[in-house]
Design a protein around this motif. Structure first.
Motif, PDB file in Angstrom:
ATOM      1  N   SER A 267     -13.404  -9.043  -9.343  1.00 40.87           N
ATOM      2  CA  SER A 267     -12.041  -9.040  -9.549  1.00 40.87           C
ATOM      3  C   SER A 267     -11.226 -10.168  -8.799  1.00 40.87           C
ATOM      4  CB  SER A 267     -11.441  -7.581  -9.244  1.00 40.87           C
ATOM      5  OG  SER A 267     -11.932  -6.692  -9.858  1.00 40.87           O
ATOM      6  N   ALA A 268     -11.940 -10.664  -7.837  1.00 39.24           N
ATOM      7  CA  ALA A 268     -11.185 -12.143  -7.315  1.00 39.24           C
ATOM      8  C   ALA A 268     -10.998 -13.063  -8.162  1.00 39.24           C
ATOM      9  CB  ALA A 268     -12.038 -12.562  -6.194  1.00 39.24           C
ATOM     10  N   GLY A 269     -11.675 -13.084  -9.370  1.00 37.08           N
ATOM     11  CA  GLY A 269     -11.417 -14.130 -10.404  1.00 37.08           C
ATOM     12  C   GLY A 269     -10.025 -13.979 -11.038  1.00 37.08           C
ATOM     13  N   LEU A 270      -9.424 -12.671 -11.051  1.00 37.70           N
ATOM     14  CA  LEU A 270      -8.191 -12.387 -11.737  1.00 37.70           C
ATOM     15  C   LEU A 270      -6.989 -12.224 -10.673  1.00 37.70           C
ATOM     16  CD1 LEU A 270      -9.388  -9.536 -14.050  1.00 37.70           C
ATOM     17  CD2 LEU A 270      -9.320 -12.073 -14.437  1.00 37.70           C
ATOM     18  N   GLY A 271      -7.495 -12.556  -9.506  1.00 38.86           N
ATOM     19  CA  GLY A 271      -6.143 -12.407  -8.386  1.00 38.86           C
ATOM     20  C   GLY A 271      -6.296 -11.320  -7.629  1.00 38.86           C
ATOM     21  N   VAL A 272      -7.168 -10.342  -7.700  1.00 38.63           N
ATOM     22  CA  VAL A 272      -7.459  -9.041  -7.006  1.00 38.63           C
ATOM     23  C   VAL A 272      -8.011  -9.451  -5.690  1.00 38.63           C
ATOM     24  CG1 VAL A 272      -8.164  -6.776  -6.643  1.00 38.63           C
ATOM     25  CG2 VAL A 272      -7.575  -7.628  -8.827  1.00 38.63           C
ATOM     26  N   ARG A 273      -7.267  -9.015  -4.553  1.00 33.10           N
ATOM     27  CA  ARG A 273      -7.627  -9.457  -3.182  1.00 33.10           C
ATOM     28  C   ARG A 273      -8.501  -8.416  -2.411  1.00 33.10           C
ATOM     29  NH1 ARG A 273      -3.017 -12.081   0.235  1.00 33.10           N
ATOM     30  NH2 ARG A 273      -4.719 -12.683   1.543  1.00 33.10           N
ATOM     31  N   TRP A 274      -8.358  -7.186  -2.627  1.00 29.44           N
ATOM     32  CA  TRP A 274      -8.877  -6.238  -1.949  1.00 29.44           C
ATOM     33  C   TRP A 274     -10.023  -5.435  -2.770  1.00 29.44           C
ATOM     34  CZ3 TRP A 274      -7.097  -7.658   2.487  1.00 29.44           C
ATOM     35  CH2 TRP A 274      -5.777  -8.024   2.464  1.00 29.44           C
ATOM     36  N   THR A 275     -11.069  -4.960  -1.957  1.00 26.17           N
ATOM     37  CA  THR A 275     -12.248  -4.022  -2.562  1.00 26.17           C
ATOM     38  C   THR A 275     -11.788  -2.735  -2.629  1.00 26.17           C
ATOM     39  OG1 THR A 275     -12.897  -3.819  -0.296  1.00 26.17           O
ATOM     40  CG2 THR A 275     -13.809  -6.016  -1.564  1.00 26.17           C
ATOM     41  N   PHE A 276     -12.513  -1.904  -3.523  1.00 24.99           N
ATOM     42  CA  PHE A 276     -12.132  -0.622  -3.666  1.00 24.99           C
ATOM     43  C   PHE A 276     -13.112   0.311  -3.500  1.00 24.99           C
ATOM     44  CE2 PHE A 276      -9.368  -3.068  -6.548  1.00 24.99           C
ATOM     45  CZ  PHE A 276      -7.992  -2.382  -6.219  1.00 24.99           C
ATOM     46  N   GLY A 277     -14.621  -0.523  -2.890  1.00 28.48           N
ATOM     47  CA  GLY A 277     -15.701   0.392  -2.800  1.00 28.48           C
ATOM     48  C   GLY A 277     -16.475  -0.262  -1.747  1.00 28.48           C
ATOM     49  N   ARG A 278     -17.605   0.248  -1.218  1.00 27.34           N
ATOM     50  CA  ARG A 278     -18.508  -0.566  -0.330  1.00 27.34           C
ATOM     51  C   ARG A 278     -19.451  -0.741  -1.096  1.00 27.34           C
ATOM     52  NH1 ARG A 278     -20.546   3.137   4.962  1.00 27.34           N
ATOM     53  NH2 ARG A 278     -18.230   2.401   5.293  1.00 27.34           N
TER      54      ARG A 278
END
Length: 248
Positions: free
Chosen positions: A91-102
């Protein structure tokens, strides 16, 4: 912090290769290639934790990474299995900066990695990369949904067969280094319950289990016993990564 060798070229791997990278057209892959590095995936290493910034994106070639949900008590259950057909931090490729799981390495292997910022920059230049990220994220969501249904509706023996098949797909051989305690954590059941199910499979001649090593003896029989979820997830992945043959 990941470690690695100089940038990868298309000849990085001649056999096992990330299906995500292999699906990209050569021009679009070339946007990523100068930034890719190789790294070892060591068992037990946490690549991302919940709520962390996505600093690096990983493309496994071998080995297996589990996405897990973690409760306040520390109990964990697996929500998705990521092998060479997956990406950690896509998701970093779409600009999402934070993770939602481990994301935890469960089976050792190798992966290509690059920074999240570099992946985002390449995606901004390539419609093909952006489209593949979207399709992959849909695939990952479908796997998580299938996992929820599987854990709620299917018998443990069928779920165990499904999990062994998914793990076997991430391996280069038939021997899987898995303890029953770990299997219990991933399947959300007690170790003793897994022990009973594993003994049944061993008695039927499907697997051999000894000292933390599971030897797949009869894969076809495992596929017959496994719940429908294995075939569903595999079919969805094959559709996403059917665009072109592996890079050579």
């Amino acid at each position: 912090m990941p470690y690695g060798t100089p940038p990868l070229a298309q000849q990085l791997e001649h056999g096992r290769f990330s299906r995500f990278l292999a699906t990209l057209p050569p021009h679009d892959f070339s946007l990523l290639a100068p930034h890719l590095r190789m790294t070892g995936l060591e068992r037990g290493v946490m690549l991302h934790d919940v709520g962390e910034e996505i600093e690096h994106v990983y493309f496994p070639h071998t080995g297996m990474v589990s996405l897990v949900a973690v409760m306040k008590s520390g109990a964990m259950v697996e929500t998705a299995t990521i092998g060479r057909g997956g990406v950690i931090g896509a998701s970093a490729g779409l600009g999402v900066r934070w993770t939602f799981g481990r994301a935890i390495v469960q089976l050792p292997g190798t992966a290509a990695w690059m920074s999240g910022a570099q992946f985002h920059a390449a995606a901004n230049q390539s419609q093909a990369i952006r489209d593949l990220i979207v399709r992959y994220n849909d695939l990952l969501l479908a796997q998580v949904q299938q996992s929820v249904a599987c854990n709620a509706l299917h018998a443990l023996e069928a779920r165990l067969c499904r999990w062994l098949l998914q793990t076997h797909d991430c391996m280069d051989g038939d021997v899987i280094p898995l303890t029953q305690e770990f299997l219990g954590q991933m399947l959300g059941v007690r170790r003793t319950t897994v022990t009973i199910a594993a003994r049944l499979l061993q008695s039927a001649g499907l697997i051999r289990y000894r000292r933390g090593l599971i030897h797949i003896v009869d894969r076809a029989a495992l596929e017959d016993i496994a719940c429908e979820c294995y075939a569903v997830v595999k079919h969805n992945a094959d559709k996403v990564f059917a665009a072109r043959p592996p890079l050579r």
